[in-house]
Design an enzyme around this catalytic site. Structure first.
Site, PDB file in Angstrom:
ATOM      1  N   ARG A 108       4.943 -16.381 -15.749  1.00 53.30           N
ATOM      2  CA  ARG A 108       4.288 -16.524 -17.059  1.00 53.30           C
ATOM      3  C   ARG A 108       3.269 -15.408 -17.236  1.00 53.30           C
ATOM      4  NH1 ARG A 108       0.404 -21.889 -16.081  1.00 53.30           N
ATOM      5  NH2 ARG A 108      -0.515 -21.156 -14.148  1.00 53.30           N
ATOM      6  N   CYS A 112       1.369  -7.757 -22.396  1.00 52.55           N
ATOM      7  CA  CYS A 112       0.192  -6.888 -22.484  1.00 52.55           C
ATOM      8  C   CYS A 112      -0.525  -7.216 -23.796  1.00 52.55           C
ATOM      9  CB  CYS A 112       0.655  -5.437 -22.453  1.00 52.55           C
ATOM     10  SG  CYS A 112      -0.660  -4.272 -22.819  1.00 52.55           S
ATOM     11  N   ASN A 146      -2.713 -19.872 -23.318  1.00 53.11           N
ATOM     12  CA  ASN A 146      -3.144 -20.670 -22.172  1.00 53.11           C
ATOM     13  C   ASN A 146      -3.838 -19.755 -21.169  1.00 53.11           C
ATOM     14  OD1 ASN A 146      -2.804 -23.430 -20.711  1.00 53.11           O
ATOM     15  ND2 ASN A 146      -2.348 -21.903 -19.148  1.00 53.11           N
ATOM     16  N   GLU A 147      -5.075 -20.073 -20.834  1.00 47.63           N
ATOM     17  CA  GLU A 147      -5.832 -19.345 -19.807  1.00 47.63           C
ATOM     18  C   GLU A 147      -5.649 -17.835 -19.912  1.00 47.63           C
ATOM     19  OE1 GLU A 147      -5.095 -20.952 -15.883  1.00 47.63           O
ATOM     20  OE2 GLU A 147      -6.525 -22.552 -16.236  1.00 47.63           O
ATOM     21  N   GLU A 317      -8.304 -29.187 -18.470  1.00 47.50           N
ATOM     22  CA  GLU A 317      -7.473 -29.581 -17.325  1.00 47.50           C
ATOM     23  C   GLU A 317      -8.407 -29.999 -16.198  1.00 47.50           C
ATOM     24  OE1 GLU A 317      -4.768 -26.430 -16.224  1.00 47.50           O
ATOM     25  OE2 GLU A 317      -4.184 -26.047 -18.300  1.00 47.50           O
ATOM     26  N   TRP A 325      -2.020 -24.018  -5.450  1.00 47.35           N
ATOM     27  CA  TRP A 325      -2.198 -22.570  -5.524  1.00 47.35           C
ATOM     28  C   TRP A 325      -3.296 -21.988  -4.636  1.00 47.35           C
ATOM     29  CZ3 TRP A 325      -7.107 -22.476  -7.376  1.00 47.35           C
ATOM     30  CH2 TRP A 325      -7.495 -23.477  -8.269  1.00 47.35           C
ATOM     31  N   MET A 367       4.545 -28.775  -6.169  1.00 47.82           N
ATOM     32  CA  MET A 367       3.625 -29.326  -5.175  1.00 47.82           C
ATOM     33  C   MET A 367       2.257 -29.669  -5.775  1.00 47.82           C
ATOM     34  SD  MET A 367       5.532 -29.500  -2.614  1.00 47.82           S
ATOM     35  CE  MET A 367       4.384 -29.949  -1.307  1.00 47.82           C
TER      36      MET A 367
HETATM   37  C1  GAL Z   1      -3.942 -23.864 -14.699  1.00 51.01           C
HETATM   38  C2  GAL Z   1      -2.890 -23.695 -15.771  1.00 51.01           C
HETATM   39  C3  GAL Z   1      -1.878 -24.806 -15.760  1.00 51.01           C
HETATM   40  C4  GAL Z   1      -1.442 -25.082 -14.351  1.00 51.01           C
HETATM   41  C5  GAL Z   1      -2.638 -25.444 -13.527  1.00 51.01           C
HETATM   42  C6  GAL Z   1      -2.305 -25.802 -12.104  1.00 51.01           C
HETATM   43  O1  GAL Z   1      -4.430 -22.644 -14.312  1.00 51.01           O
HETATM   44  O2  GAL Z   1      -3.482 -23.619 -17.043  1.00 51.01           O
HETATM   45  O3  GAL Z   1      -0.778 -24.442 -16.550  1.00 51.01           O
HETATM   46  O4  GAL Z   1      -0.798 -23.966 -13.842  1.00 51.01           O
HETATM   47  O5  GAL Z   1      -3.499 -24.350 -13.501  1.00 51.01           O
HETATM   48  O6  GAL Z   1      -3.467 -26.094 -11.371  1.00 51.01           O
END
Ligand code: GAL
Length: 642
Positions: A108, A112, A146-147, A317, A325, A367
């Site tokens: 994703r 640019c 998004n972000e 979120e 991650w 995960m």
């Molecule tokens: C954020 C993102 C989400 C998802 C989440 C996972 O950075 O906006 O789409 O990837 O992290 O923690």
């Protein structure tokens, strides 16, 4: 901040689940006390499977199902995930990293910000979703993209970025000789004859000119601002009365969030306390101590930072369990999802929305936990969400917190210090964070504000470091009567990234008689005793007609102080505590795990540590608790009327 009660919501991806599930999920969301649901932000390939062929049918049904359950919808424009056909149509829309490599399709944010035809496509898809759903009564808000910047995507070294940068420079300087003078390009024969000769500041033999880098960073930030504004304008016109929001990230500085927020109704951010701690600079000991709770200041710091971007703010979120991650992905202690939700409430959030409803069984984030497991069984976070929804309903808490301490945060300062750190341990974000922690350990509520903010009504103002002090800011500082602290390297550069004529701290010499004659950066192990603590990392040699208040680095003149070094926690405590006394603020000495915060007529206490602590001992006095009690267990929250 409105006087409504804080709401709870969740991020949902109807396109990931069989349609039979939608009504079951929606009903359960409402039943546990959620009233908002965010959808759509990655669904471009399902909304427009072929160029120009829209498929609204599934989305119409999904919206209806969610609305029928009484949920208000936050709709995300899908521009963070342009589909394959679009990338194939315009392959040069892909961002290019600093090593010159294109960032391919297959995850994703593969675009640019400067690519004008891609912006046209973003405008088109935004207009299409806004025309379709903008007046739907169930749609209460829009999230743009998004972000922005996630996965290092703010800076792009593409041809599109280079061309747009040249235009930006031409608009800023008018004449290339003005740019040559401003940047000091006579140095190393870097002079240009036209804007068309200027390249992006990557892949140079040694470091590029820091003035070139700083302008590139300003340009890149402006690109995010204009990218966001394009969508915000479309949404505002097509969907009147709905909030326009973007979800910012943690520890992220690559664009100016104050500037982006100017085009939003609400600032929001994505709070992953355990992931951020793992990814941070914190010590191994802290990473272990707070592995399942998150560091006591990480979430709060961002709550206060984004509240300073826009007085209305949300957590878009919220981490529900292990993420996928970070280098290690522990599970939160039982109770932390409730805790983080109440913590956001205590900093004035209007909404906390959990990420995500149900853990995906496939693809990159399989995960990453959710409120439901992949098989739809309910996980711990769901029950905590339900519990806290009930608690919020019962809690009588309204109105904004009083102004106390303003901590000034400059994104430009961040870029400047990255361009020329002059010492690898001078990390601006760590500096900011250390001041924030010191203030919070004193029990003080902090607003993190832009240098452009109005400082009226604050009892004290703290600027950990502001290398560029523009005349308007110097005037605001001069007018202050409350205690003001200016930290190391403040006033040390002109707007063009050069020394001020009068030496640092430049225009601040009008405020107090100090002149920085020499600076040194110090490796770990070299330190200088100062007051109750030490100077590490950075030390300035200061000339002044007066004696230092705390030798060798703290100078005071009336209500103003200049601190010419990197102070450790003990020295910061001494200086900030003294200022708070002068300001008439009540302070305390909180243990490392406890934080307190006032909001809506209530005072909250949070225990981030692994042991039960006695609030009665830490904050003597008797109180009627609305939540918790004198003994605060791990993951414990207490609240009482002030
Ligand atoms: C954020 C993102 C989400 C998802 C989440 C996972 O950075 O906006 O789409 O990837 O992290 O923690």
């Amino acid at each position: 901040m409105t006087d409504e009660k804080m709401r709870l919501g969740v991020c949902y991806y109807p396109e990931h689940w069989p349609e039979e599930r939608w009504a079951i999920d929606a009903a359960r969301m409402a039943e546990i006390g959620l009233s908002r649901v965010r959808i759509g932000e990655f669904a471009w390939s399902r909304i427009e499977p072929e160029p120009g062929r829209y498929d609204w049918s599934w989305l119409d049904r999904a919206l209806r199902t969610l609305a029928d359950a009484g949920l208000g919808i936050i709709f995300g424009t899908p521009t963070a995930t342009p589909p394959k056909w679009l990338v194939d149509q315009m392959p040069d829309m892909i961002a290019v990293d600093a090593s010159g490599k294109p960032r391919k399709f297959g995850s994703r944010r593969h675009y640019c910000f400067s690519h004008r035809p891609y912006r046209d496509e973003c405008a088109r898809i935004t207009q299409a979703v806004a025309d379709r759903y903008g007046k739907n009564p169930a749609v209460v808000a829009w999230q743009t993209d998004n972000e922005y910047g996630c996965h290092n995507t703010t800076l792009s070294y593409s041809d599109a970025a280079r061309d747009a940068f040249r235009d930006w420079l031409a608009a800023k300087y008018g004449d290339v000789s003005a740019l040559n003078t401003a940047w000091g390009n006579v140095f190393w024969s870097m002079e240009y004859r036209s804007f068309g000769e200027i390249e992006l500041p990557n892949l140079t033999v040694t470091e590029p000119n820091p003035a070139h880098v700083l302008d590139f960073r300003r340009f890149a930030s402006d690109e995010v601002v204009s990218f966001n504004k394009l969508q915000a304008n479309i949404l505002r016109a097509a969907s009147p009365g709905r909030d326009i929001v973007h979800n910012f990230m943690g520890f992220y500085n690559e664009f100016d969030h104050h500037d982006v927020s100017a085009d939003l109704d609400v600032a929001s951010w994505d709070s992953y306390p355990l992931g951020f701690l793992e990814m941070s600079w914190m010590s191994e000991a802290e990473k272990i101590r707070y592995a399942r709770q998150g560091h006591p200041d990480i979430s709060a710091f961002h709550h206060d930072l984004y509240r300073g971007c826009k007085d209305r703010w949300w957590v878009m979120e919220q981490q529900p369990g292990p993420v996928n991650w970070a280098p290690h992905n522990p599970a939160p202690l039982p109770g932390m999802v409730r805790f983080w939700t109440l913590e956001a409430l205590s900093h004035g959030a209007e909404l906390v929305s959990f990420f995500r409803w149900r853990q995906a069984a496939f693809a990159q984030e399989q995960m990453h936990s959710g409120l439901l497991r992949p098989d739809a069984s309910e996980d711990g976070a769901l029950f905590e969400a339900e519990q806290v929804a009930g608690e919020i309903t019962a809690l009588d808490c309204a109105g904004a917190a009083p102004k106390r301490v303003a901590l000034i945060y400059s994104y430009e300062a961040q870029w400047l210090f990255e361009a020329q750190p002059q010492g690898q341990s001078f990390v601006n974000l760590e500096l900011m964070f250390s001041y924030y922690t010191a203030l919070r350990r004193l029990g003080l509520d902090v607003d993190i504000v832009s240098p452009d903010a109005l400082f009226d009504g604050y009892a004290m103002i703290v600027a950990p470091s502001l290398p560029i002090v523009r005349p308007e800011l110097a005037v605001k500082f001069a007018a202050l009567t409350c205690p003001l602290l200016l930290g190391p390297r403040s006033g040390s550069k002109t707007e063009n990234f050069a020394f001020p004529d009068e030496l640092p701290p430049g225009p601040l010499q009008e405020l107090l008689p100090v002149k920085v004659m020499r600076v040194e950066s110090l490796r770990e192990g070299i330190e200088v005793t100062s007051g109750d603590g030490r100077i590490t990392r950075w030390l300035e040699h200061i000339d002044s007609e007066g004696e230092p208040e705390i030798a060798p680095v703290l100078f005071k003149s009336s209500n103003r102080r200049y601190l010419g070094g990197w102070a450790d926690a003990a020295l910061l405590r001494q200086i900030l505590g003294r200022m708070a006394d002068e300001a008439g603020l009540t302070t305390c000495d909180l243990p490392q795990d406890i934080r307190i915060r006032s909001h809506g007529g209530l005072r909250f206490a949070f225990n981030h540590g692994p042991d039960t602590l006695s609030l009665g001992k830490i904050l003597p006095g008797t109180r009627d608790y609305l939540l918790g009690g004198d003994d605060l267990p791990p993951a414990g929250v207490a609240a009482w009327r002030e």
